[in-house]
Design an enzyme around this catalytic site. Structure first.
Site: not given
Length: 374
Positions: A171, A270, A325
């Site tokens: 991330s 995502d 994600h």
């Protein structure tokens, strides 16, 4: 609007128990050099020493966890572990790419692992000299100083003699890998091989479901608010016109200026980007016809934005079609989800250990093709 890049770990596979237990190192001396968290507390990392012949190989992971895009949000963040080191525990358990169980992470289980805590709010890139006073509290935007300080500390504590080093993160930490990989390469002795593994960090500049491009303004604002210009890839910053320098703060654009080899690990769906860039407003299959039209159009948009990495013969890729994600810190996603019969662990290992002789580019078919995602 608040942005939490690293907190939406939306998975549907149960997480296996983490096995690697790491020890906290608090860098109190860093405060003297101005390398401090949002609240002025010292930066920190967790370390797990490797074993056997791989003990001198290093994986350095940068924690994710979003941004704070305005003073009020940064104030709130400064009262949490994402803005302050005051509540960090003495140990941290890790899994996935950082796991030390050879059955779950066979090629990398014995490596030394560093887990850098994220406490600055701008992908380790802020570099503002003076603190900002918000609600009577001083806030420090010093993420770049934190990262360099941690790297330099590690170089005095074993990294300078490493056999190999991999910089990674998911991330905001994944985006940080695109942003800071070449800086890391420049600090590490030239004889040490360095590679990157960014997970869920290839954020793209795309229109939302209404046809609006909202993210350039957001990135540009944070770029100036945290004074990140000196904390980005300088080749990118120097190449961009003044109004476009914010692009170097975004994985999609930063990638093109990287010189250090890396392996792109991302879902083409995502979930963070579906929620906050596309603003889809649903999660397939629970979407209406209009939403599904935009969902189906997202994949070609994403793959087009990813084309520099797809076309680069030195970059590896593992691009699955799971609704997720961040995957590298979860052993299930890291070792059990497959694309063309190959797991992320195996795809990365094949690319990494080939020393560039094998170009591994595993790109999944469209959703819902992949049964290993569920």
């Amino acid at each position: 609007m608040r942005f939490y890049f690293g907190l939406l770990l939306l998975t549907v596979i149960p997480k296996l128990d983490a096995t690697r237990v790491t020890k906290l190192f608090m860098l109190r001396d860093a405060v003297d050099s101005g390398a401090v968290c949002l609240d002025g507390s010292p930066p920190a990392y967790y370390r797990g020493n490797g074993t056997g012949s791989d003990s001198n190989k290093w994986i350095i992971h940068m924690e994710g966890g979003g941004w704070c895009p305005n003073n009020a949000d940064c104030y709130d963040r400064s009262n949490t572990p994402l803005g302050s080191s005051t509540s960090y525990g003495p140990t941290e358990s890790l899994s996935g790419f950082l796991d030390d169980d050879p059955k779950l992470n066979p090629k990398f289980a014995n490596w030394t692992v560093i887990f850098i805590k994220y406490c600055d709010g701008a992908t380790y890139s802020g570099n503002k000299d003076d603190p900002v006073v918000v609600y009577g509290k001083k806030l420090y935007f010093r993420g770049y100083r934190i990262l360099v300080n941690v790297f330099e500390h590690l170089l005095k504590n074993g990294l300078e003699k490493a056999d190999a080093a991999i910089l990674t993160g998911c991330s905001a930490g994944g985006e940080s890998t695109y942003i800071h990989l070449d800086v890391f390469r420049s600090l590490v002795p030239a004889n040490i091989p360095v590679h990157g593994l960014p997970d869920a960090g290839y954020f793209i500049n795309a229109a939302n479901i209404k046809g609006q491009f909202e993210w350039p303004a957001q990135y540009n604002y944070v770029y100036h608010m945290h004074n990140v210009s000196t904390g980005l890839n300088q080749a990118c910053v120097e190449a961009k016109a003044e109004d476009d320098k914010w692009q170097c703060f975004m994985g999609q654009y930063a990638y093109e200026y990287l010189k250090t080899p890396l392996f792109v690990f991302n879902s083409q769906y995502d979930t963070w980007q579906l929620d906050y860039i596309l603003e889809l407003g649903c999660r397939p299959p629970n979407c209406n016809a209009r939403q599904m039209k935009h969902f189906n159009a997202w994949r070609p948009t994403y793959l087009k934005a990813l084309s520099p990495a797809i076309d680069n013969p030195t970059s590896g890729l593992f691009i699955d079609s799971c609704l997720v994600h961040c995957q590298s810190l979860d052993t299930s996603w890291w070792s059990q989800v497959t694309v063309n019969g190959t797991s992320a662990h195996d795809a990365f290992a094949q690319w990494y250990f080939s020393n560039g002789s094998v170009t591994t580019k595993e790109i999944d078919k469209p959703y819902p093709h992949n049964p290993t995602c569920t």
